[in-house]
Design a protein around this motif. Structure first.
Motif, mmCIF file in Angstrom:
data_model
loop_
_atom_site.group_PDB
_atom_site.id
_atom_site.type_symbol
_atom_site.label_atom_id
_atom_site.label_comp_id
_atom_site.label_asym_id
_atom_site.label_seq_id
_atom_site.Cartn_x
_atom_site.Cartn_y
_atom_site.Cartn_z
ATOM 1 N N GLU A 4 0.904 -1.246 0.193
ATOM 2 C CA GLU A 4 -0.026 -0.046 0.023
ATOM 3 C C GLU A 4 0.827 1.194 -0.117
ATOM 4 N N THR A 5 1.962 1.232 0.638
ATOM 5 C CA THR A 5 2.939 2.507 0.790
ATOM 6 C C THR A 5 3.318 2.737 -0.566
ATOM 7 N N LEU A 6 3.956 1.705 -1.154
ATOM 8 C CA LEU A 6 4.689 1.792 -2.450
ATOM 9 C C LEU A 6 3.719 2.442 -3.430
ATOM 10 N N LEU A 7 2.444 1.813 -3.468
ATOM 11 C CA LEU A 7 1.674 2.336 -4.610
ATOM 12 C C LEU A 7 1.205 3.737 -4.179
ATOM 13 N N ALA A 8 1.120 3.997 -3.023
ATOM 14 C CA ALA A 8 0.579 5.211 -2.604
ATOM 15 C C ALA A 8 1.678 6.258 -2.809
ATOM 16 N N VAL A 39 4.122 6.379 -22.198
ATOM 17 C CA VAL A 39 4.457 5.760 -20.758
ATOM 18 C C VAL A 39 5.560 6.126 -19.920
ATOM 19 N N PHE A 40 5.447 6.385 -18.531
ATOM 20 C CA PHE A 40 6.546 6.469 -17.849
ATOM 21 C C PHE A 40 6.488 5.899 -16.575
ATOM 22 N N MET A 41 5.147 5.357 -16.157
ATOM 23 C CA MET A 41 5.279 4.321 -15.071
ATOM 24 C C MET A 41 4.001 3.318 -15.177
ATOM 25 N N LEU A 42 4.210 2.087 -14.962
ATOM 26 C CA LEU A 42 3.201 1.207 -14.768
ATOM 27 C C LEU A 42 3.050 0.609 -13.323
ATOM 28 N N GLY A 48 0.842 -11.781 -6.314
ATOM 29 C CA GLY A 48 0.073 -11.200 -5.095
ATOM 30 C C GLY A 48 0.978 -9.821 -4.505
ATOM 31 N N ARG A 49 1.847 -9.141 -5.089
ATOM 32 C CA ARG A 49 2.571 -8.185 -4.597
ATOM 33 C C ARG A 49 2.449 -6.979 -5.371
ATOM 34 N N ALA A 50 2.397 -5.764 -4.862
ATOM 35 C CA ALA A 50 2.438 -4.604 -5.793
ATOM 36 C C ALA A 50 3.788 -4.541 -6.452
ATOM 37 N N MET A 51 3.709 -3.850 -7.637
ATOM 38 C CA MET A 51 4.734 -3.530 -8.640
ATOM 39 C C MET A 51 4.746 -2.360 -9.226
ATOM 40 N N VAL A 52 5.661 -1.588 -9.188
ATOM 41 C CA VAL A 52 5.583 -0.202 -9.999
ATOM 42 C C VAL A 52 6.906 -0.376 -10.741
ATOM 43 N N ILE A 83 13.090 -0.290 -14.687
ATOM 44 C CA ILE A 83 13.350 -1.211 -13.599
ATOM 45 C C ILE A 83 11.865 -1.365 -12.811
ATOM 46 N N SER A 84 11.702 -2.436 -12.228
ATOM 47 C CA SER A 84 10.508 -2.639 -11.370
ATOM 48 C C SER A 84 11.150 -2.626 -9.918
ATOM 49 N N VAL A 85 9.875 -1.977 -9.089
ATOM 50 C CA VAL A 85 10.185 -1.781 -7.773
ATOM 51 C C VAL A 85 9.217 -2.591 -7.035
ATOM 52 N N THR A 86 9.380 -3.489 -5.895
ATOM 53 C CA THR A 86 8.390 -4.185 -5.190
ATOM 54 C C THR A 86 8.744 -3.733 -3.845
ATOM 55 N N PRO A 87 7.476 -4.044 -2.882
ATOM 56 C CA PRO A 87 7.597 -3.459 -1.620
ATOM 57 C C PRO A 87 8.822 -4.183 -0.746
ATOM 58 N N GLY A 88 9.735 -3.737 0.100
ATOM 59 C CA GLY A 88 10.437 -4.392 0.770
ATOM 60 C C GLY A 88 11.058 -3.226 1.648
ATOM 61 N N PRO A 89 11.964 -3.889 2.553
ATOM 62 C CA PRO A 89 12.598 -2.897 3.620
ATOM 63 C C PRO A 89 13.833 -2.126 3.197
#
Length: 131
Positions: A4-8, A39-42, A48-52, A83-89
């Motif tokens: 949620e924080t990543l997508l927000a 396109v600049f972001m997807l 099951g995980r968010a990806m930007v 690049i693709s970003v997924t949630p993580g620490p």
């Protein structure tokens, strides 16, 4: 950082970008953000995980992937330029905002000057007077 924080963080930054808009050309499961039709972001859910996914200079993309465990070469796009970003620490909202801004600037820089909503050489670049 969770899903949620990543997508927000990514979406909040897009909302601040002049000329940016949301489309769904690949179906409702993919949020595709464009500026002047490019396109600049997807955003999506993958396993099951968010990806930007955002555009990046090839050298920066390589360094980011080597530095952050939660950043990988782009998923289903040119792995040299995305690049693709997924949630993580390893991630902070400020980094996500920077990555989205840089992706936007890279795409705007390729537009004809008359179509650019901002000057990509100065937009989003901190000046020496900002602290």
């Amino acid at each position: 950082m969770d899903d949620e924080t990543l997508l927000a963080a990514a979406t909040a930054r897009v909302d601040e970008l002049p000329g940016a808009g949301l489309e769904h050309p690949f179906g409702p499961e993919w949020d595709v953000f464009k500026v002047r039709g490019k396109v600049f972001m997807l955003q999506t859910q993958y396993s099951g995980r968010a990806m930007v996914t955002v555009k990046s200079h090839p050298e920066d993309a390589e360094a980011l992937c080597a530095t952050f465990a939660d950043i990988a070469p782009g998923y289903h796009v040119n792995k040299k330029h995305w690049i693709s970003v997924t949630p993580g620490p390893s991630l902070e909202p400020g980094l996500i905002e920077e990555l989205v801004t840089e992706s936007y600037r890279l795409v705007v820089a390729k537009l004809p000057r008359a179509q650019r909503p901002v000057d990509p050489d100065v937009f989003g670049v901190a000046s020496p007077h900002q602290a």
